[in-house]
Every structure is written in structure tokens, then in C-alpha cells.
Design a protein around this motif. Sequence first.
Motif, short mmCIF file in Angstrom:
data_model
loop_
_atom_site.label_atom_id
_atom_site.label_comp_id
_atom_site.label_asym_id
_atom_site.label_seq_id
_atom_site.Cartn_x
_atom_site.Cartn_y
_atom_site.Cartn_z
N GLY A 77 1.19 -1.17 0.27
CA GLY A 77 -0.27 -0.26 -0.52
C GLY A 77 0.91 1.00 -0.08
O GLY A 77 0.71 1.72 0.05
N PHE A 78 1.90 0.82 -0.64
CA PHE A 78 3.27 2.57 -0.11
C PHE A 78 2.96 2.99 0.88
O PHE A 78 3.83 4.11 1.33
CB PHE A 78 2.36 3.72 -1.28
N LEU A 79 3.41 2.10 2.10
CA LEU A 79 3.27 2.43 3.78
C LEU A 79 4.52 2.76 3.66
O LEU A 79 5.50 4.12 4.12
CB LEU A 79 2.92 1.19 4.04
N PHE A 80 5.94 2.04 2.63
CA PHE A 80 7.06 2.18 3.48
C PHE A 80 8.03 3.20 2.00
O PHE A 80 9.38 3.67 1.90
CB PHE A 80 7.82 1.18 3.14
N HIS A 81 6.96 3.63 0.67
CA HIS A 81 7.57 4.53 -0.20
C HIS A 81 8.68 6.14 0.58
O HIS A 81 7.73 7.09 1.40
CB HIS A 81 6.53 4.47 -0.61
N GLN A 82 9.62 6.22 0.61
CA GLN A 82 10.12 7.59 0.65
C GLN A 82 9.88 8.51 -0.80
O GLN A 82 10.71 7.85 -1.76
CB GLN A 82 11.87 6.94 1.05
N PHE A 83 9.49 9.76 -0.73
CA PHE A 83 9.96 10.98 -1.87
C PHE A 83 10.93 11.58 -1.57
O PHE A 83 11.51 11.30 -0.43
CB PHE A 83 8.48 11.47 -1.96
N LYS A 84 11.52 11.93 -2.43
CA LYS A 84 12.53 12.95 -2.68
C LYS A 84 12.26 13.95 -0.83
O LYS A 84 11.41 15.06 -0.61
CB LYS A 84 12.97 13.69 -3.06
N ASP A 85 13.62 13.93 -0.09
CA ASP A 85 13.85 14.53 1.88
C ASP A 85 12.27 14.75 2.08
O ASP A 85 11.37 15.76 2.91
CB ASP A 85 13.38 16.60 0.42
N HIS A 86 11.94 13.82 1.91
CA HIS A 86 10.78 13.21 2.54
C HIS A 86 11.01 12.09 3.66
O HIS A 86 11.14 10.79 2.98
CB HIS A 86 8.95 13.58 1.36
N LYS A 87 10.15 11.70 4.44
CA LYS A 87 9.50 10.70 5.11
C LYS A 87 9.02 9.81 4.63
O LYS A 87 7.89 10.11 3.98
CB LYS A 87 9.01 11.56 6.82
N THR A 88 9.33 8.62 5.08
CA THR A 88 8.21 7.69 4.55
C THR A 88 6.54 7.90 5.16
O THR A 88 6.20 8.54 6.42
CB THR A 88 8.42 5.73 4.61
N PRO A 89 5.25 7.81 4.59
CA PRO A 89 4.16 7.43 5.15
C PRO A 89 3.56 7.02 6.41
O PRO A 89 3.11 7.47 7.35
CB PRO A 89 3.16 6.31 3.76
N CYS A 90 4.80 5.69 6.86
CA CYS A 90 4.76 5.21 7.99
C CYS A 90 5.32 5.82 9.05
O CYS A 90 4.70 5.98 9.29
CB CYS A 90 5.04 3.57 8.07
N GLU A 91 5.86 6.95 8.57
CA GLU A 91 6.91 7.74 10.17
C GLU A 91 6.46 8.43 10.03
O GLU A 91 5.67 9.02 11.63
CB GLU A 91 8.44 7.64 9.31
N MET A 92 5.28 9.04 9.07
CA MET A 92 4.56 10.31 9.84
C MET A 92 3.16 9.56 10.43
O MET A 92 3.10 11.16 11.13
CB MET A 92 4.11 11.37 7.88
N ALA A 93 2.66 8.53 10.12
CA ALA A 93 1.53 8.71 10.59
C ALA A 93 1.67 8.75 12.22
O ALA A 93 1.25 8.45 12.62
CB ALA A 93 1.45 7.68 10.18
N MET A 94 2.70 7.58 11.94
CA MET A 94 3.06 7.08 13.53
C MET A 94 3.55 9.30 14.12
O MET A 94 3.13 8.68 15.39
CB MET A 94 4.96 6.43 14.02
N LYS A 95 4.41 9.80 14.24
CA LYS A 95 4.25 10.52 14.48
C LYS A 95 3.03 12.05 14.95
O LYS A 95 2.54 12.13 15.82
CB LYS A 95 5.65 12.01 13.36
#
Length: 239
Positions: A76-94
Amino acid sequence: DIQSMNLLAHSSVPVAQRRFQYLVEWNPKALKMTMRSSKPDTRHNLIHDVIEHQSTLDSCDIVLKAGVKYFPMELGFLFHQFKDHKTPCEMAMKKIGIHETMAIIKKYIPSGNGHPILHSVVKSCPQFFDDFVTYYGKEMSIRDRDRRLLIHTKLAFGREMFFHERAILDSELAEKDPVTGLLPFMLTAMGEKCNLIGTYELLRRKPNVWYSSRGQSKAIHSTTTISKESWLQGIYRSG
């Protein structure tokens, strides 16, 4: 157009859930890339976009469910990382919370389904490894698409937090990484994040792997690998 008007993002709320399901069935590729901005470097996949701009538990639930359904290999792209951004997983945890985020992930990526989810955690957000492993204990023995053991992924990505863990089996210490062709103790000394203490710890646990590897003289042919001679030179320079 679903992508150009970013309709999925606007529909990823409980009151519009039926509309969201209709749109995603029509164009599931819209989950992969949003068009909130015309600049390519600022485009994200939908789950990243929703967490960044909405940060609600319900929206994250709706989008991850669809992402895992249509893109199961990408989790589900949960661990995809875009340039200069955190992964969706990291962002959701925070933004949403560790407990709340884990509850959603466990709902749509259940343990025992053979997903190499722990490999993804090690690569993209190792700080949450303990949170994942409490639920995904069965996945400790799952190999990734490259046939790597979890220990290979941990060491290849230079995660120092894993160098001293006792969960590594002796049999794993003697198995070469299928990507680099290197033994685990060699992986700890590879690249910019080499760790000689980690090398020593692994050799101390199973010293015979050093003797069994000394007869190997053929250099490993890969853009990400090093020959045994180069590895030894790296050990000397870092010392």
C-alpha cells in the motif's frame, strides 16, 4: 480526471467513502501518484498526501485499505519514500500515534501472510522495528524478493542497532547474502557505515565462517559488492 483533480484525496473521508471506493475501482493507479502540485518533486502517493494534509485516523484507514488491496506487493506504499520526505509510515507514527497507526497496519497487513514487511521497516524506518516485531514475529524468518534473510537486510543497510542482537541464528551467520555474496560479518564492514565492533561480535559467535571463507578468491561481480581483498583493505583503513 481523477488524478489531475486529486479526487481521491478529497474523497478519503468517512462521509465520502462510497465515492472513494467507486473512484479507486475506476482508476486504482491514482493511489500511486497524486497531482496536488504541478511540480514533479512535490508529488506523492495518496497515502503520503493524506497523512501530510489530513492526519486523521479514518482517512489513513481508508487509503491504506485500498492501497494494500490494489498494490499488495508494495504494501500500500506505506514504506515508499519521496525526495526529502519521510515515509508514510513514519509520518503516521508521528502525527496519528504509534498505537493507532499499528492498529491500522495490522488490520490490512495481517501477520502470517508472507509479506516481508520487516525488511521494509529495517530499510525505511528502523526506529520502529521493535513496535513491528512484537506483532510480526512470524515474519522474522521471511525472505525478501531478493531472497535475503532479515539479518542480511539489517547489516547491508548499515543499521548499527542490529549488530549486537542475540536473535541471529548461528546458521544465518554462515549464509551469504544473495545480493552481495558476502557473509554477515563482512556486511558489517561494508560501505561508509562499517562497524568493526559488529564484525568482531559476529566473528566471535561463529569464528569458523572466517576460515571457511578464506578459500574464496573469486571477486564478486556486482555494482554493490566488493571482493574479499577490497573488504580487507576497508577493514585496514577504518582501523
